[in-house]
Design a protein around this motif. Structure first.
Motif, PDB file in Angstrom:
ATOM      1  N   MET A 155       0.817  -1.218   0.000  1.00  0.00           N
ATOM      2  CA  MET A 155       0.000   0.000   0.000  1.00  0.00           C
ATOM      3  C   MET A 155       0.850   1.266   0.000  1.00  0.00           C
ATOM      4  N   GLY A 156       2.166   1.107   0.126  1.00  0.00           N
ATOM      5  CA  GLY A 156       3.041   2.268   0.161  1.00  0.00           C
ATOM      6  C   GLY A 156       3.178   2.899   1.522  1.00  0.00           C
ATOM      7  N   ARG A 157       2.712   2.223   2.568  1.00  0.00           N
ATOM      8  CA  ARG A 157       2.804   2.771   3.920  1.00  0.00           C
ATOM      9  C   ARG A 157       4.190   2.563   4.529  1.00  0.00           C
ATOM     10  N   PHE A 158       4.939   1.576   4.033  1.00  0.00           N
ATOM     11  CA  PHE A 158       6.285   1.300   4.528  1.00  0.00           C
ATOM     12  C   PHE A 158       7.217   1.104   3.345  1.00  0.00           C
ATOM     13  N   PRO A 159       8.467   1.537   3.444  1.00  0.00           N
ATOM     14  CA  PRO A 159       9.438   1.224   2.389  1.00  0.00           C
ATOM     15  C   PRO A 159       9.933  -0.222   2.548  1.00  0.00           C
ATOM     16  N   TRP A 160      10.439  -0.796   1.453  1.00  0.00           N
ATOM     17  CA  TRP A 160      10.927  -2.177   1.504  1.00  0.00           C
ATOM     18  C   TRP A 160      12.072  -2.351   2.494  1.00  0.00           C
ATOM     19  N   VAL A 161      12.868  -1.277   2.657  1.00  0.00           N
ATOM     20  CA  VAL A 161      14.040  -1.394   3.526  1.00  0.00           C
ATOM     21  C   VAL A 161      13.653  -1.657   4.978  1.00  0.00           C
ATOM     22  N   VAL A 162      12.380  -1.387   5.342  1.00  0.00           N
ATOM     23  CA  VAL A 162      11.965  -1.600   6.724  1.00  0.00           C
ATOM     24  C   VAL A 162      12.022  -3.077   7.096  1.00  0.00           C
ATOM     25  N   LEU A 163      11.911  -3.984   6.108  1.00  0.00           N
ATOM     26  CA  LEU A 163      11.996  -5.415   6.407  1.00  0.00           C
ATOM     27  C   LEU A 163      13.369  -5.781   6.945  1.00  0.00           C
ATOM     28  N   THR A 164      14.413  -5.113   6.445  1.00  0.00           N
ATOM     29  CA  THR A 164      15.761  -5.365   6.956  1.00  0.00           C
ATOM     30  C   THR A 164      15.851  -4.986   8.429  1.00  0.00           C
ATOM     31  N   ALA A 165      15.271  -3.833   8.777  1.00  0.00           N
ATOM     32  CA  ALA A 165      15.282  -3.399  10.178  1.00  0.00           C
ATOM     33  C   ALA A 165      14.502  -4.369  11.052  1.00  0.00           C
TER      34      ALA A 165
END
Length: 225
Positions: free
Chosen positions: A131-141
Motif C-alpha cells: 500500500m506504500g505505507r512502509f518502504p521495503w528497507v523496513v523489512l531489513t530493520a
C-alpha cells in the motif's frame, strides 16, 4: 553408564536450574532444565535418576536427568485374605488413545496460536509495503530487531545458568514492543526461557498486542482519516 539415584534439594524455576543430592557423590550435583526429561516438572523432593560428569573445577553436573522409576515389588505367592468389611476398589482403566491424543493437541495449541499471530503480523507488513505505507528497507530493520531480540534472550539464559548479571526484563520487553516479539517468541520456545514466570508472560503478550494494533492502525490510518 549406570545411572545414579538422588533427590532434588533445590530448584529455581525462574533460572531453570537446580541441584541433586546423591549419597554416592559428596557434593550436590548441578543440573539444568535442558538436561531434564520427564512429564513432571522438576521440584524439590523429586526422586530422579541421572548421569554425572565433572567439568573443570565447577563440581559435578547431572545429565540425562529423569524422574526415578517406581520399584516393582514381587507379590507373595499366597496373599493374606482381606477382611469381609474391606471394600474392593475397581481397577483403574488405562488412558485411552483419544484422551492422550486430546492432551497432545492441547499442548500443541499455544504453538499454533503463536505461529498464526506471527503469520498475521508478516502479512500486515507485506500489505503495508504494497500500500506504500512502509518502504521495503523496513523489512531489513525488522529482521535485525528480531535477531537482536533472540540474542538478548540467549544471553539472559546463559547468564541465568552461569549466575552472572542478567539482562533487565525492561530491555526484553522494549525490544518486543518495537517489533521484536516474534524473535522473543521463538527464543522462549527454542531456549525454554521465560516460559514459567507469569507476570513476565502477561507483559510480553501485552507488547504483542500493542505492536500488532499499532501496525494495523498505521496501515488503516489513511482510510480511517
Amino acid at each position: 553408564m549406570k545411572k545414579k539415584h538422588g533427590t532434588v534439594v533445590r530448584w529455581d524455576s525462574e533460572k531453570a536450574f537446580g541441584f541433586i543430592r546423591c549419597p554416592d557423590i559428596p557434593a550436590d550435583v548441578f543440573f539444568h532444565l535442558r538436561d531434564y526429561s520427564g512429564a513432571a516438572k522438576p521440584a524439590e523432593g523429586l526422586r530422579v535418576m541421572f548421569q554425572d560428569i565433572h567439568v573443570g573445577g565447577k563440581g559435578p553436573r547431572g545429565l540425562s536427568v529423569e524422574p526415578a522409576r517406581n520399584t516393582i515389588i514381587n507379590a507373595p505367592s499366597a496373599p493374606a485374605p482381606l477382611p469381609v468389611e474391606t471394600p474392593l476398589l475397581p481397577a483403574s482403566r488405562p488412558a485411552s488413545r483419544s484422551s492422550s491424543r486430546w492432551q497432545k493437541r492441547r499442548e500443541e495449541r499455544p504453538l499454533w496460536i503463536g505461529l498464526s499471530l506471527i503469520g498475521f503480523w508478516l502479512v500486515l507488513w507485506l500489505v503495508g509495503i504494497g500500500m506504500g505505507r512502509f518502504p521495503w528497507v523496513v523489512l531489513t530493520a525488522v529482521v535485525l530487531i528480531n535477531l537482536a531480540t533472540f540474542y538478548m534472550y540467549w544471553r539472559d539464559k546463559d547468564a541465568a545458568v552461569q549466575e552472572t548479571r542478567r539482562v533487565p526484563e525492561e530491555h526484553l520487553h522494549g525490544l518486543a514492543v518495537i517489533g521484536g516479539w516474534p524473535g522473543a517468541w521463538f527464543a522462549q520456545n527454542i531456549l525454554r526461557h521465560k516460559t514459567v514466570k507469569q507476570p513476565f508472560r502477561s507483559i510480553y503478550w501485552g507488547t504483542v498486542a500493542v505492536n500488532t494494533f499499532a501496525l494495523l492502525a498505521w496501515m488503516l490510518w489513511p482510510v480511517l482519516r
